[in-house]
Design a protein around this motif. Structure first.
Motif, mmCIF file in Angstrom:
data_model
loop_
_atom_site.group_PDB
_atom_site.id
_atom_site.type_symbol
_atom_site.label_atom_id
_atom_site.label_comp_id
_atom_site.label_asym_id
_atom_site.label_seq_id
_atom_site.Cartn_x
_atom_site.Cartn_y
_atom_site.Cartn_z
ATOM 1 N N ILE A 77 48.076 27.059 27.125
ATOM 2 C CA ILE A 77 49.078 28.108 27.358
ATOM 3 C C ILE A 77 49.577 28.164 28.802
ATOM 4 O O ILE A 77 50.600 28.795 29.072
ATOM 5 N N LEU A 78 48.891 27.532 29.721
ATOM 6 C CA LEU A 78 49.264 27.589 31.137
ATOM 7 C C LEU A 78 50.739 27.250 31.394
ATOM 8 O O LEU A 78 51.407 27.970 32.142
ATOM 9 N N PRO A 79 51.296 26.208 30.791
ATOM 10 C CA PRO A 79 52.710 25.904 31.047
ATOM 11 C C PRO A 79 53.672 27.024 30.631
ATOM 12 O O PRO A 79 54.772 27.116 31.175
ATOM 13 N N LEU A 80 53.262 27.862 29.700
ATOM 14 C CA LEU A 80 54.113 28.988 29.311
ATOM 15 C C LEU A 80 54.361 29.909 30.504
ATOM 16 O O LEU A 80 55.441 30.486 30.644
ATOM 17 N N ARG A 81 53.360 30.046 31.366
ATOM 18 C CA ARG A 81 53.507 30.864 32.574
ATOM 19 C C ARG A 81 54.151 30.087 33.704
ATOM 20 O O ARG A 81 55.088 30.564 34.339
ATOM 21 N N THR A 82 53.675 28.879 33.972
ATOM 22 C CA THR A 82 54.149 28.147 35.146
ATOM 23 C C THR A 82 55.621 27.742 35.040
ATOM 24 O O THR A 82 56.295 27.616 36.063
ATOM 25 N N ARG A 83 56.113 27.550 33.841
ATOM 26 C CA ARG A 83 57.538 27.223 33.664
ATOM 27 C C ARG A 83 58.432 28.449 33.821
ATOM 28 O O ARG A 83 59.651 28.314 33.938
ATOM 29 N N ASN A 84 57.835 29.642 33.806
ATOM 30 C CA ASN A 84 58.622 30.873 33.777
ATOM 31 C C ASN A 84 58.277 31.862 34.871
ATOM 32 O O ASN A 84 58.584 33.051 34.755
ATOM 33 N N SER A 85 57.638 31.392 35.923
ATOM 34 C CA SER A 85 57.333 32.262 37.054
ATOM 35 C C SER A 85 57.027 31.400 38.266
ATOM 36 O O SER A 85 56.734 30.206 38.139
ATOM 37 N N ASP A 86 57.107 32.012 39.424
ATOM 38 C CA ASP A 86 56.701 31.377 40.674
ATOM 39 C C ASP A 86 55.492 32.150 41.175
ATOM 40 O O ASP A 86 55.384 33.348 40.925
ATOM 41 N N GLY A 87 54.627 31.487 41.881
ATOM 42 C CA GLY A 87 53.512 32.242 42.418
ATOM 43 C C GLY A 87 52.396 31.375 42.945
ATOM 44 O O GLY A 87 52.486 30.155 42.990
ATOM 45 N N VAL A 88 51.342 32.062 43.314
ATOM 46 C CA VAL A 88 50.149 31.452 43.872
ATOM 47 C C VAL A 88 48.963 31.986 43.087
ATOM 48 O O VAL A 88 48.906 33.175 42.760
ATOM 49 N N VAL A 89 48.003 31.110 42.794
ATOM 50 C CA VAL A 89 46.756 31.518 42.149
ATOM 51 C C VAL A 89 45.613 31.000 43.005
ATOM 52 O O VAL A 89 45.622 29.838 43.432
ATOM 53 N N ILE A 90 44.648 31.883 43.279
ATOM 54 C CA ILE A 90 43.465 31.479 44.045
ATOM 55 C C ILE A 90 42.215 31.916 43.290
ATOM 56 O O ILE A 90 42.262 32.823 42.464
ATOM 57 N N PHE A 91 41.112 31.245 43.592
ATOM 58 C CA PHE A 91 39.798 31.627 43.080
ATOM 59 C C PHE A 91 38.953 32.055 44.276
ATOM 60 O O PHE A 91 38.999 31.404 45.335
ATOM 61 N N VAL A 92 38.184 33.112 44.110
ATOM 62 C CA VAL A 92 37.342 33.583 45.205
ATOM 63 C C VAL A 92 36.084 34.241 44.638
ATOM 64 O O VAL A 92 36.139 34.897 43.600
ATOM 65 N N GLU A 93 34.966 34.017 45.313
ATOM 66 C CA GLU A 93 33.734 34.697 44.941
ATOM 67 C C GLU A 93 33.713 36.076 45.587
ATOM 68 O O GLU A 93 34.183 36.253 46.713
ATOM 69 N N GLY A 94 33.148 37.017 44.863
ATOM 70 C CA GLY A 94 33.007 38.363 45.396
ATOM 71 C C GLY A 94 31.779 38.487 46.275
ATOM 72 O O GLY A 94 31.068 37.517 46.522
ATOM 73 N N VAL A 95 31.548 39.681 46.740
ATOM 74 C CA VAL A 95 30.360 40.006 47.518
ATOM 75 C C VAL A 95 29.645 41.150 46.821
ATOM 76 O O VAL A 95 30.245 41.874 46.024
ATOM 77 N N ASP A 96 28.356 41.308 47.107
ATOM 78 C CA ASP A 96 27.651 42.416 46.465
ATOM 79 C C ASP A 96 27.912 43.718 47.211
ATOM 80 O O ASP A 96 28.497 43.731 48.299
ATOM 81 N N ARG A 97 27.471 44.814 46.629
ATOM 82 C CA ARG A 97 27.775 46.132 47.167
ATOM 83 C C ARG A 97 27.135 46.399 48.527
ATOM 84 O O ARG A 97 27.559 47.285 49.251
ATOM 85 N N SER A 98 26.135 45.610 48.875
ATOM 86 C CA SER A 98 25.492 45.810 50.169
ATOM 87 C C SER A 98 26.214 45.058 51.306
ATOM 88 O O SER A 98 25.823 45.187 52.470
ATOM 89 N N HIS A 99 27.227 44.306 50.997
ATOM 90 C CA HIS A 99 27.956 43.516 52.001
ATOM 91 C C HIS A 99 28.575 44.422 53.064
ATOM 92 O O HIS A 99 29.173 45.453 52.757
ATOM 93 N N LYS A 100 28.430 44.021 54.301
ATOM 94 C CA LYS A 100 29.039 44.699 55.442
ATOM 95 C C LYS A 100 30.027 43.723 56.100
ATOM 96 O O LYS A 100 29.834 42.510 56.053
ATOM 97 N N ALA A 101 31.052 44.249 56.730
ATOM 98 C CA ALA A 101 32.073 43.403 57.363
ATOM 99 C C ALA A 101 31.449 42.397 58.339
ATOM 100 O O ALA A 101 31.884 41.257 58.425
ATOM 101 N N THR A 102 30.436 42.809 59.047
ATOM 102 C CA THR A 102 29.828 41.940 60.048
ATOM 103 C C THR A 102 28.999 40.809 59.440
ATOM 104 O O THR A 102 28.612 39.890 60.165
ATOM 105 N N ASP A 103 28.745 40.832 58.144
ATOM 106 C CA ASP A 103 27.998 39.749 57.492
ATOM 107 C C ASP A 103 28.679 38.391 57.676
ATOM 108 O O ASP A 103 28.010 37.361 57.676
ATOM 109 N N VAL A 104 29.994 38.389 57.813
ATOM 110 C CA VAL A 104 30.704 37.108 57.981
ATOM 111 C C VAL A 104 30.450 36.494 59.356
ATOM 112 O O VAL A 104 30.759 35.332 59.580
ATOM 113 N N LEU A 105 29.874 37.260 60.269
ATOM 114 C CA LEU A 105 29.583 36.744 61.608
ATOM 115 C C LEU A 105 28.284 35.954 61.652
ATOM 116 O O LEU A 105 28.051 35.209 62.614
ATOM 117 N N ALA A 106 27.460 36.108 60.649
ATOM 118 C CA ALA A 106 26.139 35.430 60.647
ATOM 119 C C ALA A 106 26.267 33.945 60.465
ATOM 120 O O ALA A 106 27.164 33.426 59.906
#
Length: 106
Positions: A77-106
């Motif tokens: 079904i993917l071509p049904l969307r890609t032929r009829n729209s423009d855009g960007v799709v990304i994949f990303v992992e989430g973080v758990d609820r204990s994540h703090k902004a400064t965790d990315v500095l480690a």
């Protein structure tokens, strides 16, 4: 860790192909425990310009997300969307609820 498929779609040309895509996508998500958490709501732009539709689909983990995207059912079904729209799709992992902004500095 939860994983997300995030799409920023623009210039969606509504028609039979998009309707078919929307009618079929939920069945492709089900085997991978994927579900929409953002879909169809108009965003409020509070910083910068935004034109388009944000879509976020949540999966239990990255393997489920990849499995869905690479599945024969979704690839069909993917071509049904890609032929009829423009855009960007990304994949990303989430973080758990204990994540703090400064965790990315480690």
């Amino acid at each position: 860790m939860k994983a997300y498929a995030i799409a920023y779609l623009r210039n969606v040309r509504m028609g039979a192909d998009i309707v078919e895509y929307l009618e079929r996508i939920d069945d492709t998500l089900a085997p991978y425990d994927g579900h929409f958490i953002v879909h169809g709501a108009g965003p409020e732009s509070v910083e910068g310009e935004w034109e388009g539709a944000p879509i976020v689909i949540e999966f239990p983990d990255y393997d489920h997300l990849r499995g869905w995207y690479e599945s024969a059912a979704y690839r069909e079904i993917l071509p049904l969307r890609t032929r009829n729209s423009d855009g960007v799709v990304i994949f990303v992992e989430g973080v758990d609820r204990s994540h703090k902004a400064t965790d990315v500095l480690a």
